[in-house]
Design a protein around this motif. Sequence first.
Motif, PDB file in Angstrom:
ATOM      1  N   ASN A 112       0.866  -1.178   0.000  1.00  0.00           N
ATOM      2  CA  ASN A 112       0.000   0.000   0.000  1.00  0.00           C
ATOM      3  C   ASN A 112       0.901   1.226   0.000  1.00  0.00           C
ATOM      4  O   ASN A 112       2.132   1.109   0.004  1.00  0.00           O
ATOM      5  N   VAL A 113       0.300   2.382   0.025  1.00  0.00           N
ATOM      6  CA  VAL A 113       1.033   3.637   0.170  1.00  0.00           C
ATOM      7  C   VAL A 113       0.174   4.558   1.025  1.00  0.00           C
ATOM      8  O   VAL A 113      -1.054   4.482   0.976  1.00  0.00           O
ATOM      9  N   PHE A 114       0.800   5.396   1.841  1.00  0.00           N
ATOM     10  CA  PHE A 114       0.058   6.164   2.844  1.00  0.00           C
ATOM     11  C   PHE A 114      -0.688   7.371   2.282  1.00  0.00           C
ATOM     12  O   PHE A 114      -1.603   7.878   2.919  1.00  0.00           O
ATOM     13  N   ASP A 115      -0.301   7.872   1.112  1.00  0.00           N
ATOM     14  CA  ASP A 115      -0.984   9.024   0.523  1.00  0.00           C
ATOM     15  C   ASP A 115      -1.999   8.522  -0.501  1.00  0.00           C
ATOM     16  O   ASP A 115      -1.626   7.950  -1.519  1.00  0.00           O
ATOM     17  N   PRO A 116      -3.296   8.722  -0.245  1.00  0.00           N
ATOM     18  CA  PRO A 116      -4.311   8.142  -1.132  1.00  0.00           C
ATOM     19  C   PRO A 116      -4.209   8.591  -2.585  1.00  0.00           C
ATOM     20  O   PRO A 116      -4.542   7.836  -3.494  1.00  0.00           O
ATOM     21  N   VAL A 162      -7.760   4.268  -5.360  1.00  0.00           N
ATOM     22  CA  VAL A 162      -7.087   3.014  -5.677  1.00  0.00           C
ATOM     23  C   VAL A 162      -8.082   1.872  -5.891  1.00  0.00           C
ATOM     24  O   VAL A 162      -7.781   0.904  -6.603  1.00  0.00           O
ATOM     25  N   ALA A 163      -9.276   1.978  -5.315  1.00  0.00           N
ATOM     26  CA  ALA A 163     -10.287   0.939  -5.537  1.00  0.00           C
ATOM     27  C   ALA A 163     -10.702   0.899  -7.006  1.00  0.00           C
ATOM     28  O   ALA A 163     -10.827  -0.180  -7.610  1.00  0.00           O
ATOM     29  N   GLU A 164     -10.914   2.066  -7.587  1.00  0.00           N
ATOM     30  CA  GLU A 164     -11.277   2.131  -9.006  1.00  0.00           C
ATOM     31  C   GLU A 164     -10.132   1.604  -9.885  1.00  0.00           C
ATOM     32  O   GLU A 164     -10.364   0.881 -10.858  1.00  0.00           O
ATOM     33  N   ALA A 165      -8.895   1.941  -9.504  1.00  0.00           N
ATOM     34  CA  ALA A 165      -7.742   1.451 -10.265  1.00  0.00           C
ATOM     35  C   ALA A 165      -7.639  -0.066 -10.173  1.00  0.00           C
ATOM     36  O   ALA A 165      -7.355  -0.742 -11.178  1.00  0.00           O
ATOM     37  N   TYR A 166      -7.885  -0.610  -8.990  1.00  0.00           N
ATOM     38  CA  TYR A 166      -7.798  -2.065  -8.817  1.00  0.00           C
ATOM     39  C   TYR A 166      -8.880  -2.763  -9.642  1.00  0.00           C
ATOM     40  O   TYR A 166      -8.636  -3.806 -10.262  1.00  0.00           O
ATOM     41  N   GLN A 167     -10.082  -2.188  -9.669  1.00  0.00           N
ATOM     42  CA  GLN A 167     -11.141  -2.785 -10.481  1.00  0.00           C
ATOM     43  C   GLN A 167     -10.789  -2.738 -11.972  1.00  0.00           C
ATOM     44  O   GLN A 167     -11.093  -3.680 -12.709  1.00  0.00           O
TER      45      GLN A 167
END
Length: 444
Positions: free
Chosen positions: A340-344, A408-413
């Motif tokens: 993960n990374v701390f900056d959304p 990141v959820a949209e990117a993962y999808q």
Amino acid sequence: MKSFLTEIKNRFGNGHYEGDQYGGAQGHNGSGLPTGLPNNFMFATGIECSYPTIDHGKTRRDLLAECDHYNRYKEDLALVKAMGLQVLRYGLPYYKIHKGPGQYDWEFADLAMAEIQRLGITPILDLLHFGLPDWLGNFQNPEFPVYFAEYCEAVAARYPWVRYYTPVNEIYVTAKMSAKDGVWNEQLKSDKGFVTAIKHLVAASIMGNQQIAKQRPDCVIVQSESAEFTHELRAERTPAVQLENKLRFLALDLLYAHHPEGEVVNYLYDNGMTRREYEWFMAGEPPGYQVMGNDYYGRNEKIILPNGEVCTSMDVLGWYTITHDYYQRYKKPVMHTETNVFDPKDGPTWLWKQWVNILRMRKEGVPVLGFTWYSLIDQIDWDNGLAEKRGAVTPCGLYDLDRKPRPVAEAYQMLLREYGQITIVPHGELFEVTTRPATLKVEV
């Protein structure tokens, strides 16, 4: 002169040939949401479940409670399905369940596991995540491996449908934070404490693995371990830093019966490991199918400047290069088990960078079983490693603590739609994760 293409067209038509759908030019390209078939690459997320103690045992950090998973577990598990994911790294709260020798409180575990099973999610069940029940004390306790093995057997017997396990999460990090850096649990700052912790943790993992295999001879053990490296920018290297770069392999060396370098063996003997204990670790690997999971965060890589200042290097080598070193050492199938990374706002780019690393590893012919964005929802206080209870949100999840999606959820999808049905190795439909028990323990 007539072309052979004319003859083929006259006989078989102009492309779209009959039979080509079975892996030919008209075969499937691997896109589409994951299917969960036995040869499907395992796209996963995880639910942050750390539970070490701080303040010399007075304060328990339970991230399942602090992130409200106990109350919202159904909602959280539904989000896993909504993402299109089939696999979840999931940790049961060991410290709450194992109440004493042979005594268990399964109330929450039964509820959560029933929901996971109902949704058809494949759990990689995490059985120890940075902490112990109060009655076991800490990782200096030599009785801990025996009682933990008892717990592993109880879990495997209670949930016989579970096949994938991580007996002890991040053994090296657990031992280092608890006994070398003085942050968690026993809060020691000594080499002897570190060696004691790591040998007890590895022994617990091995004996727990044995008990799981009794219940599930086909168990798949995904050992989640940090992928680390320290770059020392000094013309003359410091022995302590060079030793640390060797000690990062120690947990897996002991787990997989791989003889460490002589310098590391001497370090073990100098700090309390007996010859008999060392020979016990080197006797052989644990049973089941062993998968080397490597966790990688940009902060895993550090640069030490000539003046001694330490800065985070953020993937100078990256997951591919560091994990490839581990792979060459152990020759185990690989999984990217945490990132993960701390900056959304940096989340989508970091996700794609990790995926490029995985694609590169696959091009090398290394079997990579899966990838995990960790975690599903934001975490608490990981900016200070859980050392102080401040309640600060660490915005690294696919969803925030209100269960609203982060970018990141949209990117993962998007990634799932494009790559979700690829196989573990290219053209790997012929090679599947079978249901047969593991038997072979040879490299050839």
